[in-house]
Design a protein around this motif. Structure first.
Motif, PDB file in Angstrom:
ATOM      1  N   THR A  91       0.859  -1.190   0.000  1.00 45.47           N
ATOM      2  CA  THR A  91       0.000   0.000   0.000  1.00 45.47           C
ATOM      3  C   THR A  91       0.893   1.237   0.000  1.00 45.47           C
ATOM      4  O   THR A  91       1.893   1.301   0.715  1.00 45.47           O
ATOM      5  N   ASP A  92       0.518   2.218  -0.801  1.00 41.60           N
ATOM      6  CA  ASP A  92       1.308   3.440  -0.890  1.00 41.60           C
ATOM      7  C   ASP A  92       1.338   4.199   0.436  1.00 41.60           C
ATOM      8  O   ASP A  92       2.229   5.016   0.661  1.00 41.60           O
ATOM      9  N   SER A  93       0.370   3.944   1.302  1.00 45.85           N
ATOM     10  CA  SER A  93       0.310   4.666   2.571  1.00 45.85           C
ATOM     11  C   SER A  93       1.562   4.417   3.413  1.00 45.85           C
ATOM     12  O   SER A  93       1.944   5.254   4.238  1.00 45.85           O
ATOM     13  N   LYS A  94       2.229   3.260   3.198  1.00 44.69           N
ATOM     14  CA  LYS A  94       3.438   2.975   3.958  1.00 44.69           C
ATOM     15  C   LYS A  94       4.568   3.927   3.584  1.00 44.69           C
ATOM     16  O   LYS A  94       5.373   4.317   4.420  1.00 44.69           O
ATOM     17  N   ILE A  95       4.646   4.287   2.298  1.00 47.50           N
ATOM     18  CA  ILE A  95       5.634   5.267   1.868  1.00 47.50           C
ATOM     19  C   ILE A  95       5.342   6.607   2.522  1.00 47.50           C
ATOM     20  O   ILE A  95       6.224   7.270   3.055  1.00 47.50           O
ATOM     21  N   ALA A  96       4.082   7.025   2.484  1.00 47.97           N
ATOM     22  CA  ALA A  96       3.702   8.297   3.101  1.00 47.97           C
ATOM     23  C   ALA A  96       4.059   8.310   4.581  1.00 47.97           C
ATOM     24  O   ALA A  96       4.536   9.317   5.120  1.00 47.97           O
ATOM     25  N   SER A  97       3.853   7.171   5.248  1.00 44.60           N
ATOM     26  CA  SER A  97       4.173   7.069   6.677  1.00 44.60           C
ATOM     27  C   SER A  97       5.670   7.198   6.916  1.00 44.60           C
ATOM     28  O   SER A  97       6.106   7.871   7.859  1.00 44.60           O
ATOM     29  N   LEU A  98       6.480   6.559   6.056  1.00 42.14           N
ATOM     30  CA  LEU A  98       7.932   6.649   6.194  1.00 42.14           C
ATOM     31  C   LEU A  98       8.420   8.077   5.980  1.00 42.14           C
ATOM     32  O   LEU A  98       9.316   8.555   6.673  1.00 42.14           O
ATOM     33  N   LEU A  99       7.853   8.760   4.992  1.00 42.65           N
ATOM     34  CA  LEU A  99       8.253  10.142   4.733  1.00 42.65           C
ATOM     35  C   LEU A  99       7.971  11.010   5.956  1.00 42.65           C
ATOM     36  O   LEU A  99       8.813  11.815   6.374  1.00 42.65           O
ATOM     37  N   GLU A 100       6.787  10.842   6.512  1.00 46.16           N
ATOM     38  CA  GLU A 100       6.423  11.640   7.681  1.00 46.16           C
ATOM     39  C   GLU A 100       7.299  11.292   8.880  1.00 46.16           C
ATOM     40  O   GLU A 100       7.775  12.174   9.605  1.00 46.16           O
ATOM     41  N   GLN A 101       7.545  10.008   9.061  1.00 42.53           N
ATOM     42  CA  GLN A 101       8.332   9.551  10.211  1.00 42.53           C
ATOM     43  C   GLN A 101       9.742  10.123  10.203  1.00 42.53           C
ATOM     44  O   GLN A 101      10.282  10.507  11.244  1.00 42.53           O
ATOM     45  N   HIS A 102      10.342  10.190   9.019  1.00 41.18           N
ATOM     46  CA  HIS A 102      11.738  10.607   8.916  1.00 41.18           C
ATOM     47  C   HIS A 102      11.896  12.044   8.423  1.00 41.18           C
ATOM     48  O   HIS A 102      13.003  12.455   8.059  1.00 41.18           O
ATOM     49  N   LYS A 103      10.797  12.793   8.387  1.00 43.21           N
ATOM     50  CA  LYS A 103      10.833  14.207   7.988  1.00 43.21           C
ATOM     51  C   LYS A 103      11.440  14.373   6.603  1.00 43.21           C
ATOM     52  O   LYS A 103      12.290  15.236   6.366  1.00 43.21           O
ATOM     53  N   ILE A 104      11.004  13.519   5.687  1.00 42.06           N
ATOM     54  CA  ILE A 104      11.472  13.552   4.308  1.00 42.06           C
ATOM     55  C   ILE A 104      10.353  14.142   3.448  1.00 42.06           C
ATOM     56  O   ILE A 104       9.268  13.563   3.368  1.00 42.06           O
ATOM     57  N   PRO A 105      10.578  15.279   2.812  1.00 38.33           N
ATOM     58  CA  PRO A 105       9.503  15.899   2.024  1.00 38.33           C
ATOM     59  C   PRO A 105       9.024  15.048   0.853  1.00 38.33           C
ATOM     60  O   PRO A 105       7.824  14.955   0.603  1.00 38.33           O
ATOM     61  N   SER A 106       9.971  14.435   0.118  1.00 41.73           N
ATOM     62  CA  SER A 106       9.521  13.685  -1.062  1.00 41.73           C
ATOM     63  C   SER A 106      10.524  12.634  -1.477  1.00 41.73           C
ATOM     64  O   SER A 106      11.700  12.681  -1.113  1.00 41.73           O
ATOM     65  N   VAL A 107      10.023  11.706  -2.277  1.00 41.67           N
ATOM     66  CA  VAL A 107      10.869  10.716  -2.933  1.00 41.67           C
ATOM     67  C   VAL A 107      10.275  10.423  -4.310  1.00 41.67           C
ATOM     68  O   VAL A 107       9.056  10.388  -4.481  1.00 41.67           O
ATOM     69  N   ALA A 108      11.154  10.288  -5.302  1.00 44.57           N
ATOM     70  CA  ALA A 108      10.750   9.889  -6.648  1.00 44.57           C
ATOM     71  C   ALA A 108      11.473   8.587  -6.971  1.00 44.57           C
ATOM     72  O   ALA A 108      12.678   8.456  -6.726  1.00 44.57           O
TER      73      ALA A 108
END
Length: 465
Positions: free
Chosen positions: A145-162
């Motif tokens: 699920t894409d929500s896991k990526i969103a959770s990782l970004l928020e957890q590690h204060k990462i604005p974006s990933v491509a």
């Protein structure tokens, strides 16, 4: 929102409100429909069978909207993107049945938006789409699920990933998550500064020049250029293109790191590994002096234009839309005041998209346009960097991986941006990961292992040692 309410929830009142009398629908398989025909088909095929309900989901990062103006006044908008079509059956999870592109024309009439024209085209069944070139417009979910990526970004204060994923020599997935900057979502068109991922680009351009007879791999480069700081040095006439590409130039990473701020040889070229941006900059000057052309022009002629890398730049030009740029962020997720560069640096500062860099990786895995002999030379280990990692002519080389794999890899990192590219020439798989964050590396292990399993974990292990 419109399609979620109307298509998925069968809200006919919404359709009545937003679809005008002169509505036209164009489908590349089922022909054309006017408003009446569209409503009839919609009711019969979309909303009549509650046991087997079609569901339409938008790939959010694919959405683009273009305003339509007349004398500065907005009269409409073009909207384009990609839809996934699923079937929802009782007691079953959604399953994918079709993928298509769409373009919609919205007109602004007396302050109200009307959906006047819809084009639905390039329909493909999911089990057939992979046979096509650059099928990155049909992304698939990551980590179930894409929500896991969103959770990782928020957890590690990462604005974006491509992320660009290559399989069978084809770009299979192109995904983006998060924001370029506050209030602006990242997209598959976002441009990242990729730091040292500049070097493999420069290396392949150089090899193409060697292939064309414009340069020699093992001839002294002093014939074409001598930096004033080392023009009388004992080692100057020993320095070759091979030494520079394999990170055996003998130069420091950057001359400004020396107390003297001057370039110097720290050991004899070709005797050991030492990572050096100065070496690649030296090579750029050699090539420019030899060919009497700016390096960016040469790269465009031999690489960018032939591969269709239309969103790749060595420095800021009027062609770059600043709204497409993924601004660098610090470890706290705060934006960094970024610097615009206006000169080519062969070791750093390249700006590109994940899609463009994936095209480059695919080209490398397919021989790079080089002869068999030169491509074999490119793949050979030239010097050992550390346990389990060698250097070839421009990238890291990881041999003896699980599943009979070898990997070509390079990373890029400046403050606020972290990038990595991996290619497997044997299996024709590859991966590009760009992040506009100082914390971007924490995603690598998760993403690499997700795609490559045991092989990916081994790559991570060797890099962490």
């Amino acid at each position: 929102m419109f399609f979620e309410e109307s298509f998925n929830k069968c809200n006919f009142d919404l359709l009545e409100t937003y679809i005008p009398k002169d509505f036209e629908f164009y489908h590349d398989i089922n022909g054309t429909q006017n408003r009446e025909q569209f409503f009839t088909a919609f009711k019969e095929s979309i909303c009549s069978n509650t046991e087997r309900k079609p569901i339409r989901k938008v790939v959010e990062e694919s959405l683009e909207v273009f305003p339509l103006k007349n004398n500065g006044e907005v009269y409409g908008a073009l909207q384009k993107g990609i839809h996934f079509f699923y079937i929802k059956e009782s007691n079953k999870e959604l399953y994918l049945t079709n993928i298509a592109k769409f373009t919609s024309l919205w007109n602004l009439e007396n302050g109200s938006w009307k959906l006047s024209r819809v084009l639905s085209y390039d329909h493909k069944e999911p089990n057939k789409k992979y046979g096509l070139k650059f099928e990155a417009n049909y992304p698939l979910p990551l980590f179930n699920t894409d929500s896991k990526i969103a959770s990782l970004l928020e957890q590690h204060k990462i604005p974006s990933v491509a992320i660009g994923y290559i399989e069978e020599g084809v770009l299979k997935q192109l995904r983006s998550f998060g924001s370029q900057k506050q209030g602006m979502p990242v997209s598959v068109h976002s441009i990242y500064k990729v730091a040292s991922l500049t070097k493999p680009i420069v290396a392949l351009v150089t090899l193409k020049l060697i292939e064309n007879g414009d340069l020699q791999l093992d001839a002294p480069v002093s014939k074409y250029y001598k930096d004033p700081d080392v023009k009388n040095h004992l080692y100057l006439n020993k320095l070759t293109t091979r030494h520079i590409l394999s990170q055996q130039s003998g130069f420091p990473n950057w001359r400004y790191l020396n107390e003297s701020n001057k370039l110097t040889f720290e050991f004899e070229p070709g005797t050991k590994f030492q990572y050096s941006g100065e070496g690649f900059e030296y090579l750029r000057k050699v090539i420019e002096h030899k060919l009497k052309k700016p390096f960016e022009q040469i790269a465009s002629e031999v690489l960018f234009t032939p591969l269709g890398m239309n969103n790749t730049y060595f420095y800021w030009t009027p062609e770059i839309n600043e709204n497409d740029y993924a601004i660098e962020h610090d470890e706290n997720g705060e934006p960094i005041l970024f610097k615009k560069y206006y000169e080519t640096n062969a070791a750093a500062n390249l700006m590109t998209t994940a899609a463009d860099y994936a095209k480059f990786l695919i080209h490398i895995m397919n021989g790079g346009g080089l002869s068999d002999n030169l491509y074999s030379e490119f793949l050979k280990p030239q010097v050992n960097e550390k346990n389990g990692i060698d250097r070839n002519l421009g990238m890291q080389l990881l041999s003896k991986l699980p599943n009979n794999e070898i990997a070509l890899m390079h990373t890029g990192g400046d403050y606020g941006t972290k990038t990595i590219a991996i290619a497997f020439p044997n299996s024709k798989k590859g991966l590009v990961i760009f992040s506009n964050s100082e914390n971007g590396m924490v995603l690598w292990q998760k993403i690499i292992s997700e795609y490559f399993g045991e092989t990916g974990l081994e790559i991570v292990r060797r890099n962490l040692e």
